[in-house]
Design a protein around this motif. Structure first.
Motif, PDB file in Angstrom:
ATOM      1  N   HIS A   1       0.895  -1.741  -0.281  1.00  0.00           N
ATOM      2  CA  HIS A   1       0.503   0.002  -0.020  1.00  0.00           C
ATOM      3  C   HIS A   1       0.920   1.279  -0.110  1.00  0.00           C
ATOM      4  N   ILE A   2       1.743   1.160   0.201  1.00  0.00           N
ATOM      5  CA  ILE A   2       2.819   2.559   0.469  1.00  0.00           C
ATOM      6  C   ILE A   2       4.190   2.522  -0.939  1.00  0.00           C
ATOM      7  N   SER A   3       4.295   1.357  -1.081  1.00  0.00           N
ATOM      8  CA  SER A   3       5.911   0.717  -1.862  1.00  0.00           C
ATOM      9  C   SER A   3       5.496   0.011  -2.885  1.00  0.00           C
ATOM     10  N   MET A   4       6.534   0.263  -3.478  1.00  0.00           N
ATOM     11  CA  MET A   4       6.639  -0.578  -5.078  1.00  0.00           C
ATOM     12  C   MET A   4       7.964  -0.883  -5.446  1.00  0.00           C
ATOM     13  N   SER A   5       8.176  -2.087  -6.072  1.00  0.00           N
ATOM     14  CA  SER A   5       9.542  -2.598  -6.703  1.00  0.00           C
ATOM     15  C   SER A   5       9.323  -2.746  -8.132  1.00  0.00           C
ATOM     16  N   VAL A   6       9.954  -3.218  -9.276  1.00  0.00           N
ATOM     17  CA  VAL A   6       9.670  -3.601 -10.399  1.00  0.00           C
ATOM     18  C   VAL A   6      11.344  -4.158 -10.967  1.00  0.00           C
ATOM     19  N   ASN A   7      11.053  -5.125 -11.402  1.00  0.00           N
ATOM     20  CA  ASN A   7      12.407  -5.491 -12.051  1.00  0.00           C
ATOM     21  C   ASN A   7      12.085  -6.378 -13.491  1.00  0.00           C
ATOM     22  N   VAL A   8      12.830  -5.565 -14.412  1.00  0.00           N
ATOM     23  CA  VAL A   8      12.558  -5.386 -15.656  1.00  0.00           C
ATOM     24  C   VAL A   8      13.441  -6.412 -16.156  1.00  0.00           C
ATOM     25  N   GLU A   9      13.576  -7.872 -16.684  1.00  0.00           N
ATOM     26  CA  GLU A   9      14.376  -8.360 -17.630  1.00  0.00           C
ATOM     27  C   GLU A   9      14.213  -8.247 -19.185  1.00  0.00           C
ATOM     28  N   ILE A  10      14.961  -7.837 -20.600  1.00  0.00           N
ATOM     29  CA  ILE A  10      15.270  -7.605 -21.869  1.00  0.00           C
ATOM     30  C   ILE A  10      15.953  -9.278 -21.801  1.00  0.00           C
ATOM     31  N   TYR A  11      15.187  -9.768 -23.209  1.00  0.00           N
ATOM     32  CA  TYR A  11      15.638 -11.136 -23.117  1.00  0.00           C
ATOM     33  C   TYR A  11      15.812 -11.693 -24.503  1.00  0.00           C
ATOM     34  N   ASN A  12      16.176 -12.465 -25.129  1.00  0.00           N
ATOM     35  CA  ASN A  12      16.808 -13.090 -26.503  1.00  0.00           C
ATOM     36  C   ASN A  12      15.642 -14.118 -25.864  1.00  0.00           C
ATOM     37  N   GLN A  13      15.088 -14.787 -26.782  1.00  0.00           N
ATOM     38  CA  GLN A  13      14.004 -16.241 -26.754  1.00  0.00           C
ATOM     39  C   GLN A  13      14.850 -17.172 -28.044  1.00  0.00           C
ATOM     40  N   ASP A  14      15.080 -18.257 -28.042  1.00  0.00           N
ATOM     41  CA  ASP A  14      15.761 -19.208 -29.042  1.00  0.00           C
ATOM     42  C   ASP A  14      14.929 -19.553 -29.422  1.00  0.00           C
ATOM     43  N   LYS A  15      14.487 -19.231 -30.884  1.00  0.00           N
ATOM     44  CA  LYS A  15      12.962 -19.646 -31.663  1.00  0.00           C
ATOM     45  C   LYS A  15      12.714 -21.390 -32.167  1.00  0.00           C
ATOM     46  N   ARG A  16      13.910 -22.575 -31.605  1.00  0.00           N
ATOM     47  CA  ARG A  16      13.869 -23.668 -32.173  1.00  0.00           C
ATOM     48  C   ARG A  16      13.531 -24.768 -30.250  1.00  0.00           C
ATOM     49  N   THR A  17      14.649 -23.670 -29.429  1.00  0.00           N
ATOM     50  CA  THR A  17      14.146 -24.480 -28.325  1.00  0.00           C
ATOM     51  C   THR A  17      13.352 -23.977 -27.019  1.00  0.00           C
ATOM     52  N   LYS A  18      13.592 -22.396 -27.173  1.00  0.00           N
ATOM     53  CA  LYS A  18      11.776 -21.385 -26.708  1.00  0.00           C
ATOM     54  C   LYS A  18      12.824 -20.803 -25.277  1.00  0.00           C
ATOM     55  N   VAL A  19      14.282 -21.737 -25.174  1.00  0.00           N
ATOM     56  CA  VAL A  19      15.370 -20.827 -24.002  1.00  0.00           C
ATOM     57  C   VAL A  19      15.137 -19.598 -23.404  1.00  0.00           C
ATOM     58  N   LYS A  20      15.347 -18.569 -22.952  1.00  0.00           N
ATOM     59  CA  LYS A  20      14.587 -17.469 -23.173  1.00  0.00           C
ATOM     60  C   LYS A  20      17.116 -17.715 -22.157  1.00  0.00           C
ATOM     61  N   THR A  21      17.359 -16.044 -22.817  1.00  0.00           N
ATOM     62  CA  THR A  21      18.870 -15.900 -22.663  1.00  0.00           C
ATOM     63  C   THR A  21      18.554 -14.609 -22.315  1.00  0.00           C
ATOM     64  N   VAL A  22      18.952 -14.302 -21.063  1.00  0.00           N
ATOM     65  CA  VAL A  22      18.502 -12.615 -19.942  1.00  0.00           C
ATOM     66  C   VAL A  22      19.367 -12.583 -20.413  1.00  0.00           C
ATOM     67  N   LEU A  23      19.651 -11.095 -21.425  1.00  0.00           N
ATOM     68  CA  LEU A  23      20.577  -9.881 -22.148  1.00  0.00           C
ATOM     69  C   LEU A  23      21.036  -9.043 -21.104  1.00  0.00           C
ATOM     70  N   GLU A  24      19.393  -8.186 -20.791  1.00  0.00           N
ATOM     71  CA  GLU A  24      20.114  -7.660 -19.451  1.00  0.00           C
ATOM     72  C   GLU A  24      18.651  -7.696 -17.900  1.00  0.00           C
ATOM     73  N   ARG A  25      18.938  -6.600 -17.126  1.00  0.00           N
ATOM     74  CA  ARG A  25      18.112  -6.409 -16.169  1.00  0.00           C
ATOM     75  C   ARG A  25      17.917  -5.184 -16.018  1.00  0.00           C
ATOM     76  N   ARG A  26      17.508  -4.685 -15.085  1.00  0.00           N
ATOM     77  CA  ARG A  26      17.275  -3.060 -15.432  1.00  0.00           C
ATOM     78  C   ARG A  26      15.566  -2.791 -13.437  1.00  0.00           C
ATOM     79  N   TYR A  27      16.734  -2.460 -12.575  1.00  0.00           N
ATOM     80  CA  TYR A  27      15.592  -2.658 -10.877  1.00  0.00           C
ATOM     81  C   TYR A  27      15.598  -1.414 -10.439  1.00  0.00           C
ATOM     82  N   PHE A  28      13.957  -1.003  -9.796  1.00  0.00           N
ATOM     83  CA  PHE A  28      13.896  -0.008 -10.175  1.00  0.00           C
ATOM     84  C   PHE A  28      12.649   0.598  -8.678  1.00  0.00           C
ATOM     85  N   GLU A  29      12.920   1.047  -7.354  1.00  0.00           N
ATOM     86  CA  GLU A  29      12.245   0.225  -6.650  1.00  0.00           C
ATOM     87  C   GLU A  29      11.349   2.115  -5.492  1.00  0.00           C
TER      88      GLU A  29
END
Length: 133
Positions: free
Chosen positions: A64-92
């Motif tokens: 009710h008074i605070s917030m945090s957000v974690n952003v993950e930018i990824y690349n997903q392999d089209k064949r295996t559907k595995v996500k590789t995180v390229l970058e993370r950003r955090y804000f609170e």
């Protein structure tokens, strides 16, 4: 301190970046009586549309008074559907000037737009500009 009824997340961390990720490159606030819009600049975010998939996961936690957000930018392999995180950003935000009811988001090119709905209508612009978050 009680959690927001719609939030089943554990309590928010009060200090430090638990994800060891840098913050966004920039942020901008747009205050109205019923909501606060926060734009977080995170290069590499792709907007999702009917022609192509998005490349970003956003993890929001709030009470009710605070917030945090974690952003993950990824690349997903089209064949295996595995996500590789390229970058993370955090804000609170440890403490808003008043209570919040809900937090949502939408993705734009290179930007996460957070919509914070206020529990009681009020202008927070003066507090934000003088004290920050």
């Amino acid at each position: 301190m009680a959690s927001h009824p719609s939030s089943s997340a554990p309590p928010l961390p009060k200090h430090g970046n638990v994800h060891n990720a840098p913050g966004p490159l920039g942020s901008r606030y747009n205050d109205s009586p019923t909501s606060l819009e926060i734009q977080l600049v995170c290069p590499g975010i792709r907007e999702k549309n009917f022609m192509r998939k998005g490349n970003t996961d956003v993890h929001l936690r709030n009470d009710h008074i605070s917030m945090s957000v974690n952003v993950e930018i990824y690349n997903q392999d089209k064949r295996t559907k595995v996500k590789t995180v390229l970058e993370r950003r955090y804000f609170e935000i440890d403490k808003f000037p008043g209570e919040i009811a809900d937090v949502g988001y939408k993705l734009k090119k290179d930007c996460v737009v957070l919509s914070v709905r206020k529990k009681i209508p009020a202008n927070w612009e003066a507090q934000i500009s003088s004290q920050g978050f």
